[in-house]
Design an enzyme around this catalytic site. Structure first.
Site, PDB file in Angstrom:
ATOM      1  N   ASP A   3     -43.131  14.799  -4.169  1.00 17.26           N
ATOM      2  CA  ASP A   3     -44.144  14.482  -5.167  1.00 17.26           C
ATOM      3  C   ASP A   3     -43.667  13.300  -5.779  1.00 17.26           C
ATOM      4  O   ASP A   3     -42.520  12.977  -6.184  1.00 17.26           O
ATOM      5  CB  ASP A   3     -43.816  15.677  -6.210  1.00 17.26           C
ATOM      6  CG  ASP A   3     -44.714  15.600  -7.455  1.00 17.26           C
ATOM      7  OD1 ASP A   3     -45.486  14.887  -7.553  1.00 17.26           O
ATOM      8  OD2 ASP A   3     -44.255  16.364  -8.512  1.00 17.26           O
ATOM      9  N   HIS A  37     -43.978  17.274 -13.698  1.00 19.46           N
ATOM     10  CA  HIS A  37     -43.634  16.305 -12.291  1.00 19.46           C
ATOM     11  C   HIS A  37     -42.284  15.623 -12.550  1.00 19.46           C
ATOM     12  O   HIS A  37     -42.280  15.032 -13.763  1.00 19.46           O
ATOM     13  CB  HIS A  37     -44.686  15.435 -11.895  1.00 19.46           C
ATOM     14  CG  HIS A  37     -46.130  16.031 -11.839  1.00 19.46           C
ATOM     15  ND1 HIS A  37     -46.175  16.488 -10.280  1.00 19.46           N
ATOM     16  CD2 HIS A  37     -47.134  16.519 -12.502  1.00 19.46           C
ATOM     17  CE1 HIS A  37     -47.388  17.390 -10.354  1.00 19.46           C
ATOM     18  NE2 HIS A  37     -48.029  17.018 -11.711  1.00 19.46           N
TER      19      HIS A  37
END
EC number: 3.1.-.-
Length: 564
Positions: free
Chosen positions: A196, A369
């Site tokens: 990610d 994130h």
């Protein structure tokens, strides 16, 4: 497992150089493992498009080799395209309990995939054996419970996909990362880490979810009027914090939108969302009876995106809520860079309507994130030979590449890919091989993939320069124009003040039509093209605009009209 080293390919079908639409195919010999199957909400240039999904062409052509679809979490960027894929090919789908429950909501809500039942629930302890690989999972922290990373164990080493993740040392047990398992994966040898990158540019330390809970509670306690909370429907962590803060500040919560209600009910049924008081959520019909200081309205909007819904509230077009003086609009989602202009306009609309705006991102660094430190910790725990940054625009992938290089991974072992790139591992070397053709599939209403670049270009021209229609009736046998051209225009010029332009345009159409009628080799397409070219040049010369030109030719033949 073969003693010979497996032939491995890694192919991003979405999720690179864009926000969302995660879908990665990993081929181990003759088996294909699909990691996530997500969608992307369109940005401004995709006029009228509802959502964008990956191009499944390669997978559909090789469907007999697919071992399954493996899901990391229950957000639309990981599960949103499932209904469209499963309506074409039915393959097994694996995911955690909540992820599968939310995937079922999606799949059952779409006519083409409603009959699909081949779902399999996995846990962090599951080990799935296939012909050439073993698939296992590890717990990660994200803004939704039951998030899992995926490891595909091959004879050449493990291919690890993080999914969306961050590290939060003070996370609630439901959301905690399994650090021991990550270290164990690293010790067993990781060939490639697909990781990610959505927050790779952020140098800031992310606030823990405990800090965010305290911030939300403070906001609720110190505002005396109604609070309208804008959140993403599937951000279960945020919804839990809003419900807890409402309880602590003696407020009731009204849910608006079917998407949100379905997700909340599903999370409650699986005990992933808990209510401190069974009466904390009240039906919409009770909204008018609640005092402003007792009210929290939780808004997520259609498809879980709240910003457009706030605009409707501010302009009195929302079916339930109208923003008024004394209202606080509390934006608890962090919009992407592409949405910043829209959010700024929305704030202005809310203030005009008499409300106030507070955004969580103004005072606190909140994200689901990983930031730079988190990404480096993931790299140091897993110790991969190769790194493939995913989930983000090019600049984010490039930032992630620099972060990985700082941990000692050479740049030649870091691959910034495009959709359709094929990374091939053979002879103990990963290299960029050939490319497969991968586009975007647009969804507009019930149409899937029936809108391409030509239609979008026409929509763009229509939105910028309008449409210009010329209707003329001819008698082809007598080679005459029966009625002079009628000119209609929308979004191009104001007709009443442009009489001369209209008359001259009609004259050009007359000339072009008569010239074609006089030609022995009469051709409909040639006639239309002549009219388009004649009008296009004239209109651009006069206005410096290029509208969509639509010639409509009617033919009179023995009292019958033929339209072309």
């Amino acid at each position: 497992m073969n003693l010979l080293e497996s032939q491995i390919k890694i192919m991003p079908l979405g999720g690179v150089r864009e926000n969302g639409k995660n879908m990665y195919a990993v081929e181990v010999d003759d088996e294909i493992f699909i990691l996530d199957c997500g969608l992307m909400y369109p940005e401004n240039e995709l006029l009228g498009i509802d959502v964008v999904i990956p191009d499944f062409t390669y997978l559909i052509e090789n469907a007999d080799r697919i071992a399954g679809i493996f899901l990391t979490h229950g957000h639309a960027d990981a599960i949103g395209a499932l209904p469209y894929f499963l309506s074409q090919k039915q393959v097994p789908v694996y995911g955690s309990e909540l992820t599968i429950a939310l995937a079922k909501l999606n799949v059952n809500g779409y006519a083409g995939s409603r009959k699909f039942k081949n779902f399999h629930t996995v846990t962090k302890n599951s080990r799935l054996k296939f012909k050439h690989a073993q698939v296992s999972f590890f717990k990660t922290t994200h803004s939704i419970p039951d998030s899992l990373g995926i490891s595909i164990k091959t004879s050449a080493g493990q291919i690890v996909y993080t999914g969306d993740f961050k590290f939060d040392q003070a996370a609630d047990p439901t959301y905690q990362t399994d650090f021991a398992r990550l270290a164990q994966i690293g010790q067993q040898g990781v060939l490639a880490l697909i990781s990610d990158s959505a927050n790779a540019e952020s140098p800031y330390e992310m606030a823990s979810e405990r800090d965010i809970s305290a911030y939300i509670l403070d906001t609720f306690k110190y505002h005396e009027g109604r609070i309208i909370v804008a959140s993403v429907a599937s951000n279960i962590a945020r919804i839990q914090q809003v419900i807890d803060a409402a309880y602590e500040s003696k407020r009731r919560v009204v849910l608006t939108g079917r998407d949100l209600e379905k997700i909340v009910r599903t999370a409650m049924r699986l005990n992933r969302l808990t209510l401190p008081d069974p009466d904390i959520i009240v039906p919409v019909k009770q909204l008018k009876t609640l005092a402003p200081e007792e009210t929290v309205i939780l808004e997520t909007g259609r498809m879980g995106e709240p910003i457009k819904a706030l605009q409707r509230m501010a302009t009195s077009r929302h079916r339930l809520v109208k923003i008024k003086a004394g209202d606080l609009v509390f934006i608890t989602t962090t919009p992407s860079h592409a949405m910043e202009t829209t959010v700024a306009k929305t704030r202005d609309m809310i203030y005009r309507a008499g409300g106030e705006v507070k955004a969580i991102g103004d005072d606190i660094h909140a994200s689901g994130h990983a930031n730079k430190t988190d990404l480096q910790l993931m790299l140091n725990l897993t110790r991969p030979k190769y790194v493939i940054p995913v989930q983000g625009e090019y600049r984010l992938l490039a930032a992630h590449a620099d972060i990985a290089h700082e941990t000692g991974i050479p740049y030649e072992n870091i691959f910034i890919t495009s959709k359709g790139d094929v990374l091939r591992y053979e002879d103990q070397q990963m290299r960029l091989a050939n490319q497969i053709e991968v586009g975007n599939t647009m969804i507009d209403g019930i149409g899937v993939g029936d809108i391409g670049n030509i239609v979008l270009r026409d929509r763009k021209i229509l939105s910028e320069d309008g449409i210009f229609i010329a209707v003329v009736t001819i008698n082809r046998k007598k080679r005459t124009i029966v009625s002079k051209p009628q000119i209609t225009t929308r979004g191009f010029v104001y007709v009443k003040t442009s009489r001369d332009l209209m008359n001259e345009s009609a004259e050009i159409v007359t000339q072009k039509v008569q010239a074609n009628l006089d030609n022995k080799e009469f051709d409909w397409s040639h006639l239309k093209q002549d009219i388009r070219e004649g009008l296009s040049g004239f209109l651009f010369e006069q206005t410096k605009r290029r509208p969509v030109i639509l010639p409509v030719i009617m033919e009179v033949n023995q009292n019958r009209h033929h339209r072309n």
